[in-house]
Design an enzyme around this catalytic site. Structure first.
Site, PDB file in Angstrom:
ATOM      1  N   ASP A  93       2.695   2.925  -3.164  1.00 63.77           N
ATOM      2  CA  ASP A  93       2.601   1.974  -4.267  1.00 63.77           C
ATOM      3  C   ASP A  93       3.581   2.339  -5.391  1.00 63.77           C
ATOM      4  O   ASP A  93       4.782   2.407  -5.150  1.00 63.77           O
ATOM      5  CB  ASP A  93       1.137   1.930  -4.739  1.00 63.77           C
ATOM      6  CG  ASP A  93       0.840   0.817  -5.720  1.00 63.77           C
ATOM      7  OD1 ASP A  93       0.504  -0.293  -5.268  1.00 63.77           O
ATOM      8  OD2 ASP A  93       0.944   1.055  -6.935  1.00 63.77           O
ATOM      9  N   ASP A 101      -3.109  -5.019   3.572  1.00 65.58           N
ATOM     10  CA  ASP A 101      -2.846  -4.838   2.142  1.00 65.58           C
ATOM     11  C   ASP A 101      -2.515  -6.193   1.514  1.00 65.58           C
ATOM     12  O   ASP A 101      -1.564  -6.860   1.936  1.00 65.58           O
ATOM     13  CB  ASP A 101      -1.666  -3.882   1.978  1.00 65.58           C
ATOM     14  CG  ASP A 101      -1.416  -3.478   0.534  1.00 65.58           C
ATOM     15  OD1 ASP A 101      -1.841  -4.200  -0.385  1.00 65.58           O
ATOM     16  OD2 ASP A 101      -0.773  -2.436   0.334  1.00 65.58           O
ATOM     17  N   GLY A 123      -6.517  -1.523   4.604  1.00 62.37           N
ATOM     18  CA  GLY A 123      -5.933  -2.125   3.414  1.00 62.37           C
ATOM     19  C   GLY A 123      -4.908  -1.248   2.712  1.00 62.37           C
ATOM     20  O   GLY A 123      -4.156  -0.497   3.345  1.00 62.37           O
ATOM     21  N   HIS A 124      -4.906  -1.329   1.377  1.00 61.82           N
ATOM     22  CA  HIS A 124      -3.898  -0.695   0.538  1.00 61.82           C
ATOM     23  C   HIS A 124      -3.949   0.832   0.612  1.00 61.82           C
ATOM     24  O   HIS A 124      -2.931   1.502   0.498  1.00 61.82           O
ATOM     25  CB  HIS A 124      -4.115  -1.161  -0.902  1.00 61.82           C
ATOM     26  CG  HIS A 124      -3.045  -0.768  -1.867  1.00 61.82           C
ATOM     27  ND1 HIS A 124      -1.722  -1.121  -1.712  1.00 61.82           N
ATOM     28  CD2 HIS A 124      -3.100  -0.049  -3.024  1.00 61.82           C
ATOM     29  CE1 HIS A 124      -1.008  -0.650  -2.724  1.00 61.82           C
ATOM     30  NE2 HIS A 124      -1.825   0.015  -3.525  1.00 61.82           N
ATOM     31  N   PHE A 125      -5.150   1.377   0.780  1.00 59.55           N
ATOM     32  CA  PHE A 125      -5.335   2.830   0.788  1.00 59.55           C
ATOM     33  C   PHE A 125      -5.636   3.308   2.206  1.00 59.55           C
ATOM     34  O   PHE A 125      -6.752   3.721   2.528  1.00 59.55           O
ATOM     35  CB  PHE A 125      -6.446   3.226  -0.189  1.00 59.55           C
ATOM     36  CG  PHE A 125      -6.067   3.039  -1.628  1.00 59.55           C
ATOM     37  CD1 PHE A 125      -5.368   4.025  -2.315  1.00 59.55           C
ATOM     38  CD2 PHE A 125      -6.375   1.879  -2.304  1.00 59.55           C
ATOM     39  CE1 PHE A 125      -5.000   3.856  -3.642  1.00 59.55           C
ATOM     40  CE2 PHE A 125      -6.022   1.694  -3.628  1.00 59.55           C
ATOM     41  CZ  PHE A 125      -5.329   2.684  -4.305  1.00 59.55           C
TER      42      PHE A 125
END
Length: 298
Positions: free
Chosen positions: A114, A248, A274-276
């Site tokens: 990120d 994500d 997802g994002h993590f």
């Protein structure tokens, strides 16, 4: 990696928790491994801190010197108020660049996530000879990687009015952070509450929400520099591994696939999360990172 393996790794390769004063920022960082071994620097993103690498650090420290700082305004790094420090990505990169020099890190592999990605890209673009390899976990460098979730943020970039800033007031909140950790995860019970609870507390500190909105506005500068970052990839040809949560909402799989244009030998891997991605798929991702480093770092 299982919990028992993680505990065993931590026992053999203890993590140290340190601070380094860099101009007017007191950087907190985690360190493990032999300082004479090749270094890998881990740069977290939003909404996270070096805590997100808690299992990865001891796992890599058997063969590598691991450094994981908290960026200014994140984690336990003691950062100045907005009128004493410019919360822009150029400034974050300048601070982390000075941090590496004060620690005498002349070469290092980068792992980015990120916000850590544009900080890392700036370091690599400025000093390509220092970066030995790159691992990106949902750290973007291509326009096609930006999902529809960026629409209100793009509006803020184009018209940075108080009204458009206020429209994003729920972005730097504990509820929003929890959503980011859980969105795109099929089995939400697999996500430990430790990460999003800790980051929710951190973002609730006085003044931090405004700092985060400042950084969100300045993220446009990263997109403007994408051509420069891509030029670096083409010319330097660093070994690259992308370990990407394919669900994500912010950084789409197309952003990872785009590396193949500039780095034909890039290793691109997707995970159903997802994002993590490290929160749910560490047992798959950590061995992949270890194998990648073993292959590419002398």
């Amino acid at each position: 990696m299982t919990v028992s393996h993680s505990i065993a790794a931590a026992a053999v390769n203890p993590v140290h928790y340190r601070y380094e004063q860099v101009d007017n920022v007191k950087i907190f960082y985690r360190e493990a491994g032999n300082p004479k071994a090749p270094t890998i620097m881990l740069l977290h993103g939003f909404a996270a801190s070096s805590f997100m690498f808690r299992d990865l650090i001891p796992a890599l420290a058997d063969r590598y010197h691991v450094i994981a700082p908290d960026l200014p305004a994140f984690g336990f790094t003691e950062a100045p108020a907005r009128d004493e420090y410019a919360y822009t990505f150029n400034q974050l990169a300048k601070t982390i660049g000075l941090f590496t020099e004060q620690l005498k890190l002349t070469t290092y592999a980068l792992m980015v996530h990120d916000y850590g990605a544009p900080v890392g890209w700036r370091l690599a673009f400025a000093h390509p000879q220092r970066v030995t390899a790159i691992i990106s976990q949902n750290g973007n460098a291509y326009e096609e990687g930006l999902g529809e979730s960026w629409a209100p943020i793009r509006k803020y970039w184009h018209e940075p009015t108080q009204q458009n800033r206020h429209a994003l007031h729920d972005f730097p909140t504990p509820a929003s952070i929890k959503w980011q950790y859980l969105e795109g995860v099929a089995d939400k019970s697999s996500v430990s509450p430790d990460g999003y609870t800790l980051e929710g507390v951190q973002i609730s500190r006085p003044g931090n929400a405004d700092i985060q909105l400042d950084l969100l506005l300045d993220y446009a500068s990263n997109v403007a520099m994408y051509p420069d970052f891509q030029k670096y990839f083409r010319e330097a040809q660093p070994p690259l591994l992308a370990v990407w949560g394919k669900n994500d909402p912010f950084f789409l799989p197309a952003g990872a696939e785009a590396w193949k244009r500039d780095l034909p030998n890039a290793d691109i891997r997707f995970y159903d999360t997802g994002h993590f991605a490290l929160e749910t798929h560490g047992k798959e991702i950590i061995p992949a990172i270890h194998a990648f480093l073993d292959k590419n770092i002398q």
